[in-house]
Each structure stands twice: as C-alpha cells, then as structure tokens.
Design a protein around this motif. Structure first.
Motif, PDB file in Angstrom:
ATOM      1  N   HIS A 163      42.156  16.338 -24.780  1.00 35.61           N
ATOM      2  CA  HIS A 163      42.256  15.429 -25.928  1.00 35.61           C
ATOM      3  C   HIS A 163      43.307  15.918 -26.924  1.00 35.61           C
ATOM      4  O   HIS A 163      44.107  15.132 -27.443  1.00 35.61           O
ATOM      5  CB  HIS A 163      40.896  15.307 -26.617  1.00 35.61           C
ATOM      6  CG  HIS A 163      39.928  14.431 -25.887  1.00 35.61           C
ATOM      7  ND1 HIS A 163      40.181  13.099 -25.604  1.00 35.61           N
ATOM      8  CD2 HIS A 163      38.700  14.695 -25.356  1.00 35.61           C
ATOM      9  CE1 HIS A 163      39.168  12.578 -24.944  1.00 35.61           C
ATOM     10  NE2 HIS A 163      38.249  13.534 -24.770  1.00 35.61           N
ATOM     11  N   HIS A 164      43.315  17.226 -27.178  1.00 33.91           N
ATOM     12  CA  HIS A 164      44.291  17.789 -28.115  1.00 33.91           C
ATOM     13  C   HIS A 164      45.712  17.632 -27.583  1.00 33.91           C
ATOM     14  O   HIS A 164      46.634  17.270 -28.324  1.00 33.91           O
ATOM     15  CB  HIS A 164      43.985  19.271 -28.345  1.00 33.91           C
ATOM     16  CG  HIS A 164      45.032  19.985 -29.157  1.00 33.91           C
ATOM     17  ND1 HIS A 164      45.167  19.797 -30.514  1.00 33.91           N
ATOM     18  CD2 HIS A 164      46.007  20.863 -28.791  1.00 33.91           C
ATOM     19  CE1 HIS A 164      46.167  20.532 -30.959  1.00 33.91           C
ATOM     20  NE2 HIS A 164      46.699  21.192 -29.932  1.00 33.91           N
ATOM     21  N   ASP A 167      46.865  13.943 -27.782  1.00 31.00           N
ATOM     22  CA  ASP A 167      47.156  13.576 -29.164  1.00 31.00           C
ATOM     23  C   ASP A 167      48.473  14.184 -29.628  1.00 31.00           C
ATOM     24  O   ASP A 167      49.314  13.508 -30.227  1.00 31.00           O
ATOM     25  CB  ASP A 167      46.006  14.029 -30.068  1.00 31.00           C
ATOM     26  CG  ASP A 167      46.217  13.611 -31.521  1.00 31.00           C
ATOM     27  OD1 ASP A 167      46.355  12.390 -31.768  1.00 31.00           O
ATOM     28  OD2 ASP A 167      46.250  14.487 -32.398  1.00 31.00           O
ATOM     29  N   SER A 168      48.664  15.471 -29.324  1.00 29.80           N
ATOM     30  CA  SER A 168      49.900  16.157 -29.734  1.00 29.80           C
ATOM     31  C   SER A 168      51.107  15.592 -29.020  1.00 29.80           C
ATOM     32  O   SER A 168      52.158  15.372 -29.618  1.00 29.80           O
ATOM     33  CB  SER A 168      49.778  17.664 -29.447  1.00 29.80           C
ATOM     34  OG  SER A 168      48.680  18.214 -30.114  1.00 29.80           O
ATOM     35  N   LYS A 207      52.320  12.252 -30.434  1.00 32.45           N
ATOM     36  CA  LYS A 207      53.075  12.397 -31.686  1.00 32.45           C
ATOM     37  C   LYS A 207      54.463  12.961 -31.433  1.00 32.45           C
ATOM     38  O   LYS A 207      55.440  12.550 -32.059  1.00 32.45           O
ATOM     39  CB  LYS A 207      52.303  13.314 -32.639  1.00 32.45           C
ATOM     40  CG  LYS A 207      51.009  12.708 -33.144  1.00 32.45           C
ATOM     41  CD  LYS A 207      50.241  13.681 -34.027  1.00 32.45           C
ATOM     42  CE  LYS A 207      48.934  13.064 -34.511  1.00 32.45           C
ATOM     43  NZ  LYS A 207      48.141  14.017 -35.321  1.00 32.45           N
ATOM     44  N   SER A 246      46.343   3.091 -24.795  1.00 41.56           N
ATOM     45  CA  SER A 246      46.451   4.299 -25.630  1.00 41.56           C
ATOM     46  C   SER A 246      45.624   4.186 -26.904  1.00 41.56           C
ATOM     47  O   SER A 246      45.300   5.192 -27.544  1.00 41.56           O
ATOM     48  CB  SER A 246      47.919   4.568 -25.989  1.00 41.56           C
ATOM     49  OG  SER A 246      48.485   3.451 -26.656  1.00 41.56           O
ATOM     50  N   ASN A 247      45.267   2.948 -27.286  1.00 42.81           N
ATOM     51  CA  ASN A 247      44.442   2.734 -28.481  1.00 42.81           C
ATOM     52  C   ASN A 247      42.958   2.575 -28.134  1.00 42.81           C
ATOM     53  O   ASN A 247      42.150   2.248 -29.005  1.00 42.81           O
ATOM     54  CB  ASN A 247      44.927   1.492 -29.231  1.00 42.81           C
ATOM     55  CG  ASN A 247      46.342   1.665 -29.762  1.00 42.81           C
ATOM     56  OD1 ASN A 247      46.733   2.760 -30.160  1.00 42.81           O
ATOM     57  ND2 ASN A 247      47.122   0.596 -29.744  1.00 42.81           N
TER      58      ASN A 247
END
Length: 366
Positions: A247-248, A251-252, A255, A299-300
């Motif tokens: 998950h991290h 998310d990274s 971005k 992705s949402n």
C-alpha cells in the motif's frame, strides 16, 4: 578405448560431441587402439579421444610451479603495481595445455631485481580514447544478475543470506519473471538483446530509490522467513507487513509518477485504451483491458468489470456497449450449460451493477 559407465566408445562406434565439463566422466581403458584404428576415426572423434587422454595423463603429472613477483611503485602518492612470473617447473602444462591470456601476459613480463624503498626512474604518458557503453543485457545475463544480485550489498549478513538463497527467485521462477515482463510489455527482446520499453521506464522511475529496486528487501524477507521456521515469528505478521509495504509503495509510486516527466506519457497511454461506455457505479470510462473491460477509476477504488466471455459465450463489443447504455441486452444465443447444452438469454445489470441473466426469460434450445 574410452569408457563411461557401461558404455564403450571405440574406434568403430559413433562418439557424440561433448563439452569439456563432460569429458571428466570418461576414462581410457586398458585397450590401446592402433594407429590404423585412430586414423579411421572422424577428426572430431579423434580430437575428443586425445583430449580425454591428455586430461587423464595430467592427473599424474607434477604441479605447475612458478615464482611470481609483485612490485608496487609509488609515483606522486599514487600506487602502480606490476607483476612478473618466472616458470620453475612446467609440470602438467608440458602436455600443451593452453594458458589463459592473463597468465601469458604475466609470464611474458620480466621484472628487474629491485629492493624495498629503492628509488627508480619512471616515464609517464597519457593516452586518449573513448569509453564504450555497457553491453545490453541478454536473458541469460539477466538471470545471472538475479542470482548474484546480493554481492554488492554492504550488510555482510544480508549478503550471506542472498548468497545462500542464490539471489532473487529460484531456478524455476527466474525465467518466468522475464516472461511476465515481456508479456506485460515492460521489456522487449530483439536478437537476444533486452531493452526497456517506455512502459518499463515508467515502472523503473516509480520504484527508483525504494526497497523494490534493492535486493535488500529480498534479504530482509528471507531473514524473517527463517524466523518463522524457528517459530520466532508468525505468518500473520509477515503477510501484514507485506500488505502495508505494498500500500505504501503504490501510494508513493503514484505521487512520484504524477510529478515526473513520464506523467504526459502515462496520460497519453491511458487515452489510447478503447472506451466502450461509462461505468454504472462511478461514471468513469469503461476501457478495454485486453482480457476484460474495466473501469478507468480503478486507482480511485472502483472495481467494476465486465467479462469478454460469459457462460461459454463471447460477448461482442456492441453487446457490452448496449449493456452499459441500457442496462440490458437483446436475446443472445450460444450460452452453454455444464452439460454442453446451449441456450439463449438476455443479460442485465441489476441495481448493484452485477451481471446476471434476465429473470423469467424463456429458455430456447438452439
């Protein structure tokens, strides 16, 4: 004569071409072939025979002995090293074993007699040239890199773990990893050379400077797996850590890509997907994802999908478009039961946007 296990390969038999590592499995027998018998052999078989004979004789020869001198000269604070070698006893090398280019170079280099701290005269010169780019990876060298990926780690313990586990993956999975990368179009292989596709470069930038791009992660996971084996850790804790890590990372990476030079490329790639309608849940576009149709809002968190094949029948693009537009299709033929019997029915999207057969539809045999 030559013997391997219970197989005899003599002058009149066919002896296949074998590698050098395989030659050690053969030994000469007591039967000595005549010169006439040797002359009848094809040239390749004759060469193999003498190569095996020479290797066997070398086992009983004396050692190859030499005196090697290493001289280090300091010039303006920089060390320069030279090596020279004097052969004392040729030993098994008398059997005309070819020396390596490196060994020949050392043996040809004769050094003068020197004493420690002696001052010597030097002549320095510089030469100009051009560097060559590193060679492209092949599938073979990539697999080797996966096996030896831990050799550059600074942590000695992690380095030893990866050495023991032979790096990333196993003999059975490393080739499959490359096949997956090819199928997903992250890499391309042309004439055995591996290149990274634009899509692969996006992935590389997404995982750059993360644990995913370092063999350290594999070493840490292997360490904890050993703890589980010793009952010093639990499977639940291991899987929970991996879940948080995934998950991290996602998310990274999202971005990083959004703010990277590849953002326009990603957007253009997304636009190239064929759209077939709007999502009944989030009203984003439904796009062709190859084996199925899926929502571009994945992705949402939107997980709405439609299959391209349902109960044995392939659903055409026109059928999917109509289903998304009206929540219902016309009567379709060709659905198959488990018994093999075909039937006709209409499809609908219910209130929860699930794909179902239309209720109370009359079943017709084809």
């Amino acid at each position: 004569m030559l013997r391997k296990a219970h197989v005899r390969c003599g002058a009149g038999e066919n002896l296949k071409i074998i590698s050098k590592s395989y030659l050690s499995l053969f030994i000469p027998t007591k039967k000595v072939p005549t010169q006439k018998a040797l002359e009848k052999l094809p040239s390749i078989q004759r060469e193999i025979y003498f190569t095996i004979l020479k290797r066997t004789m070398a086992m009983f020869e004396t050692d190859y002995k030499y005196d090697e001198t290493t001289v280090t000269v300091e010039i303006k604070g920089l060390p320069f090293t030279s090596k020279g070698r004097i052969v004392l006893d040729q030993g098994w090398r008398k059997l005309e074993y070819p020396a390596s280019k490196k060994t020949d170079k050392v043996e040809d280099n004769e050094l003068p007699l020197l004493q420690k701290n002696e001052t010597v005269e030097t002549a320095l010169k510089t030469s100009e040239g051009f560097t060559s780019p590193p060679k492209l990876y092949t599938e073979g060298t990539l697999i080797t890199a996966m096996k030896t990926c831990g050799k550059d780690l600074e942590n000695v313990e992690e380095k030893e773990i990866l050495k023991a586990t032979e790096g990333i993956g196993t003999e059975a999975t490393r080739a499959n990893v490359l096949e997956t990368l090819k199928k997903q179009h992250y890499i391309d292989v042309q004439k055995n050379n591996v290149t990274v596709t634009p899509k692969g470069k996006i992935l590389c930038q997404a995982v750059e400077n993360t644990l995913l791009s370092s063999p350290e992660m594999t070493a840490k996971w292997e360490t904890y797996l050993k703890k589980i084996k010793k009952e010093e850790g639990t499977q639940e804790a291991f899987l929970a850590t991996i879940q948080k890590f995934i998950h991290h990372t996602l998310d990274s990476s999202g971005k990083i890509i959004e703010n990277s030079d590849w953002s326009p490329t990603i957007k253009s790639m997304n636009h190239t997907h064929k759209t077939v309608g709007k999502c009944p849940i989030c009203e984003q576009m439904i796009i062709d994802k190859g084996k199925f149709y899926g929502c571009s809002g994945y992705s949402n968190g939107c997980t709405f999908t439609l299959p391209k094949r349902y109960v044995g029948k392939t659903l055409s693009e026109a059928t999917i478009k109509k289903l998304l537009l009206t929540k219902e299709t016309q009567l379709l033929k060709g659905f198959k039961k488990k018994t093999g019997q075909t039937f006709s029915a209409a499809l609908i999207l219910n209130e929860e946007s699930k794909l179902l057969f239309k209720p109370y539809e009359k079943v017709e045999k084809d």
